[in-house]
Scaffold this active site. Sequence first.
Site, PDB file in Angstrom:
ATOM      1  N   GLU A 123      -6.633  -6.445   3.761  1.00  0.00           N
ATOM      2  CA  GLU A 123      -6.648  -7.615   2.845  1.00  0.00           C
ATOM      3  C   GLU A 123      -7.859  -7.554   1.911  1.00  0.00           C
ATOM      4  O   GLU A 123      -8.462  -8.583   1.598  1.00  0.00           O
ATOM      5  CB  GLU A 123      -6.623  -8.948   3.618  1.00  0.00           C
ATOM      6  CG  GLU A 123      -5.479  -9.113   4.595  1.00  0.00           C
ATOM      7  CD  GLU A 123      -4.107  -9.134   3.926  1.00  0.00           C
ATOM      8  OE1 GLU A 123      -4.043  -9.210   2.688  1.00  0.00           O
ATOM      9  OE2 GLU A 123      -3.104  -9.034   4.668  1.00  0.00           O
ATOM     10  N   THR A 139       0.810  -1.218   0.000  1.00  0.00           N
ATOM     11  CA  THR A 139       0.000   0.000   0.000  1.00  0.00           C
ATOM     12  C   THR A 139       0.846   1.271   0.000  1.00  0.00           C
ATOM     13  O   THR A 139       1.906   1.326   0.614  1.00  0.00           O
ATOM     14  CB  THR A 139      -0.926  -0.031   1.239  1.00  0.00           C
ATOM     15  OG1 THR A 139      -1.639  -1.272   1.219  1.00  0.00           O
ATOM     16  CG2 THR A 139      -1.904   1.120   1.229  1.00  0.00           C
ATOM     17  N   THR A 142     -11.063  -4.540   1.094  1.00  0.00           N
ATOM     18  CA  THR A 142     -12.233  -4.046   1.832  1.00  0.00           C
ATOM     19  C   THR A 142     -13.472  -4.899   1.501  1.00  0.00           C
ATOM     20  O   THR A 142     -13.463  -5.684   0.545  1.00  0.00           O
ATOM     21  CB  THR A 142     -12.537  -2.591   1.425  1.00  0.00           C
ATOM     22  OG1 THR A 142     -12.875  -2.576   0.032  1.00  0.00           O
ATOM     23  CG2 THR A 142     -11.351  -1.669   1.679  1.00  0.00           C
ATOM     24  N   ALA A 197      -2.108   4.294  -3.715  1.00  0.00           N
ATOM     25  CA  ALA A 197      -2.432   2.929  -4.135  1.00  0.00           C
ATOM     26  C   ALA A 197      -2.915   2.108  -2.953  1.00  0.00           C
ATOM     27  O   ALA A 197      -2.121   1.706  -2.103  1.00  0.00           O
ATOM     28  CB  ALA A 197      -1.203   2.268  -4.758  1.00  0.00           C
ATOM     29  N   PRO A 204       0.389   5.927  -0.543  1.00  0.00           N
ATOM     30  CA  PRO A 204      -0.598   7.009  -0.435  1.00  0.00           C
ATOM     31  C   PRO A 204      -1.612   6.995  -1.593  1.00  0.00           C
ATOM     32  O   PRO A 204      -2.790   7.244  -1.388  1.00  0.00           O
ATOM     33  CB  PRO A 204       0.259   8.277  -0.473  1.00  0.00           C
ATOM     34  CG  PRO A 204       1.612   7.857   0.002  1.00  0.00           C
ATOM     35  CD  PRO A 204       1.776   6.422  -0.377  1.00  0.00           C
TER      36      PRO A 204
HETATM   37  C1  LIG Z   1      -4.354  -1.352  10.338  1.00  0.00           C
HETATM   38  C2  LIG Z   1      -3.998  -1.571   8.908  1.00  0.00           C
HETATM   39  C3  LIG Z   1      -2.934  -2.405   8.604  1.00  0.00           C
HETATM   40  C4  LIG Z   1      -2.549  -2.591   7.266  1.00  0.00           C
HETATM   41  N1  LIG Z   1      -1.450  -3.375   6.990  1.00  0.00           N
HETATM   42  C5  LIG Z   1      -0.953  -3.370   5.729  1.00  0.00           C
HETATM   43  C6  LIG Z   1       0.295  -4.001   5.437  1.00  0.00           C
HETATM   44  O1  LIG Z   1       0.929  -4.620   6.309  1.00  0.00           O
HETATM   45  N2  LIG Z   1       0.792  -3.903   4.190  1.00  0.00           N
HETATM   46  C7  LIG Z   1       0.128  -3.253   3.195  1.00  0.00           C
HETATM   47  O2  LIG Z   1       0.638  -3.200   2.071  1.00  0.00           O
HETATM   48  N3  LIG Z   1      -1.069  -2.678   3.426  1.00  0.00           N
HETATM   49  C8  LIG Z   1      -1.622  -2.712   4.664  1.00  0.00           C
HETATM   50  N4  LIG Z   1      -2.829  -2.086   4.926  1.00  0.00           N
HETATM   51  C9  LIG Z   1      -3.515  -1.392   3.851  1.00  0.00           C
HETATM   52  C10 LIG Z   1      -4.864  -1.997   3.472  1.00  0.00           C
HETATM   53  O3  LIG Z   1      -4.676  -3.167   2.742  1.00  0.00           O
HETATM   54  C11 LIG Z   1      -5.627  -0.895   2.716  1.00  0.00           C
HETATM   55  O4  LIG Z   1      -6.013   0.058   3.685  1.00  0.00           O
HETATM   56  C12 LIG Z   1      -6.823  -1.435   1.990  1.00  0.00           C
HETATM   57  O5  LIG Z   1      -6.455  -2.246   0.912  1.00  0.00           O
HETATM   58  C13 LIG Z   1      -7.714  -0.296   1.450  1.00  0.00           C
HETATM   59  O6  LIG Z   1      -6.964   0.665   0.780  1.00  0.00           O
HETATM   60  P1  LIG Z   1      -7.141   2.202   1.178  1.00  0.00           P
HETATM   61  O7  LIG Z   1      -7.068   2.312   2.640  1.00  0.00           O
HETATM   62  O8  LIG Z   1      -6.184   2.997   0.388  1.00  0.00           O
HETATM   63  O9  LIG Z   1      -8.612   2.565   0.769  1.00  0.00           O
HETATM   64  P2  LIG Z   1      -9.153   3.002  -0.729  1.00  0.00           P
HETATM   65  O10 LIG Z   1      -8.693   1.988  -1.729  1.00  0.00           O
HETATM   66  O11 LIG Z   1      -8.789   4.412  -0.929  1.00  0.00           O
HETATM   67  O12 LIG Z   1     -10.693   2.859  -0.503  1.00  0.00           O
HETATM   68  C14 LIG Z   1     -11.501   3.860   0.116  1.00  0.00           C
HETATM   69  C15 LIG Z   1     -12.944   3.409   0.033  1.00  0.00           C
HETATM   70  O13 LIG Z   1     -13.313   3.253  -1.342  1.00  0.00           O
HETATM   71  C16 LIG Z   1     -13.815   1.951  -1.574  1.00  0.00           C
HETATM   72  N5  LIG Z   1     -13.427   1.470  -2.907  1.00  0.00           N
HETATM   73  C17 LIG Z   1     -12.209   1.508  -3.506  1.00  0.00           C
HETATM   74  N6  LIG Z   1     -12.259   0.918  -4.703  1.00  0.00           N
HETATM   75  C18 LIG Z   1     -13.528   0.503  -4.885  1.00  0.00           C
HETATM   76  C19 LIG Z   1     -14.222  -0.192  -5.913  1.00  0.00           C
HETATM   77  N7  LIG Z   1     -13.594  -0.615  -7.010  1.00  0.00           N
HETATM   78  N8  LIG Z   1     -15.535  -0.463  -5.739  1.00  0.00           N
HETATM   79  C20 LIG Z   1     -16.179  -0.060  -4.621  1.00  0.00           C
HETATM   80  N9  LIG Z   1     -15.595   0.595  -3.600  1.00  0.00           N
HETATM   81  C21 LIG Z   1     -14.283   0.867  -3.726  1.00  0.00           C
HETATM   82  C22 LIG Z   1     -13.148   1.093  -0.492  1.00  0.00           C
HETATM   83  O14 LIG Z   1     -13.872  -0.093  -0.261  1.00  0.00           O
HETATM   84  C23 LIG Z   1     -13.180   2.040   0.693  1.00  0.00           C
HETATM   85  O15 LIG Z   1     -14.435   2.004   1.288  1.00  0.00           O
HETATM   86  C24 LIG Z   1      -3.271  -1.944   6.240  1.00  0.00           C
HETATM   87  C25 LIG Z   1      -4.349  -1.131   6.562  1.00  0.00           C
HETATM   88  C26 LIG Z   1      -4.711  -0.944   7.867  1.00  0.00           C
HETATM   89  C27 LIG Z   1      -5.864  -0.028   8.190  1.00  0.00           C
END
Ligand SMILES: Cc1cc2nc3c(=O)[nH]c(=O)nc-3n(C[C@H](O)[C@H](O)[C@H](O)COP(=O)(O)OP(=O)(O)OC[C@H]3O[C@@H](n4cnc5c(N)ncnc54)[C@H](O)[C@@H]3O)c2cc1C
Length: 388
Positions: free
Chosen positions: A363, A125, A365, A129, A127
């Site tokens: 993993e 992940t 949403t 992606a 900012p």
């Molecule tokens: C506590 C924590 C630990 C984590 N640990 C790791 C880690 O170890 N390594 C790592 O790489 N990542 C990690 N992550 C990242 C995590 O995998 C991401 O937060 C997650 O994949 C969502 O990405 P984002 O937060 O950028 O949300 P975004 O992708 O910006 O999504 C924002 C909202 O839009 C919705 N959305 C986005 N695309 C679509 C679509 N196509 N259709 C419908 N709705 C959509 C999402 O469901 C969400 O509600 C962690 C996150 C957290 C909170």
Amino acid sequence: MDTGLSSEHQKLSAKAREFCEQILQPHELEVEENRGLPEASRPELRKAVCDWGFAGINHSIEDGGQGYSIFEQMLINEQLGRATCGLWAVMWQPAISLRFGTEEQKEQYLRPSCQGKRRGCFAITEPEAGSDPRRVQTVAIADGDSYRITGEKWFVTSYNASDYIIVHAHVDGDPDKPTLFLVDVDTPGIRHLRSPHFMHTFIFDHAELAFENVRVPASARLGEIGEGFALTKDWFVEARLQIAAHCVGAATRAAEVANDYAEGRIQFDQPIRDFQAIEFSIADMATEIMAGKSLLYRVAAEITPEVDRKRIHARVSALKLFCSEMAGRVVDRALQVLGGRGYMCENPVERLYRDLRVDRIWEGTSEIQRAIIGGQIKKRGLGVYTEW
Ligand SMILES: Cc1cc2nc3c(=O)[nH]c(=O)nc-3n(C[C@H](O)[C@H](O)[C@H](O)COP(=O)(O)OP(=O)(O)OC[C@H]3O[C@@H](n4cnc5c(N)ncnc54)[C@H](O)[C@@H]3O)c2cc1C
């Protein structure tokens, strides 16, 4: 059709429950108060994981792990999910992608990780992606017999317990070449930006890292150029199954705490369980857990090397979606049954309430799981989910 657990599986599940209650749970308040697992407690817990035979449960004996089946791993994770503050993460489960490394990489990273001598974290992940990892900006520029990695990674879980990072980067900036790299944390050019606080109290941090021209040898590449997603796919299956298992364990503990409380709490001269509103709430919790647990055991049982990976991937998405949302509903009800006590941080239900929220986010949403399920139905028909 035998749907019961074998005596071996019952024993394993009971052992994991004991490990959770005797080893993990006594640390819960310490983690909550310190906003993390103090350094001083780590060696003792690391030793306990080895002593109890839970080191590297998700890898083969040949690769230094315990050789447990997916079903057995699920049984262990279900019980560990009862622990709050992410204490289940005390038990390391090295990334599945390491299985596809060279013999040298296995010797250097996988086997020591299974034994608890090393620990890795996973950085995909960024900012820009999140759900859409094709937007990754981190690049690995080929430079002679090495690569130079530049980019920024967010939410890197367990960075402060790790000595290497598996970094997902685009070779030469080409999104068609997503590739994984094994990068030791002390490699020059890696900068820890910060480790923000999150809603849950987690034993380790979730770091933001900058990679500034970090030079790694070509031998640090895990798998082939462009194989980044392929190598992560199997990890997603296991990680989503693991989340579902944790959710079932956590929901069960929350329901147990609420059920016990409802028995002993007297208001208006009677145990609150005798109010139908409370009784029905407990009945709903039990029914939801039963549904989630049945699905969990069913899906985990069918994951064998012979089964089509795509089918598994499709079903595990539904499992993660259902169990994470189910656990959220259950813990909310449990907290309500406990009244004001359920809102106190010293109550496990309050901590589980916060802990479980992220299971609908990481993993993939809930929305992404629904998109996967919808796509599978379009491609293969509803039967993937209804005819089995
Ligand atoms: C506590 C924590 C630990 C984590 N640990 C790791 C880690 O170890 N390594 C790592 O790489 N990542 C990690 N992550 C990242 C995590 O995998 C991401 O937060 C997650 O994949 C969502 O990405 P984002 O937060 O950028 O949300 P975004 O992708 O910006 O999504 C924002 C909202 O839009 C919705 N959305 C986005 N695309 C679509 C679509 N196509 N259709 C419908 N709705 C959509 C999402 O469901 C969400 O509600 C962690 C996150 C957290 C909170």
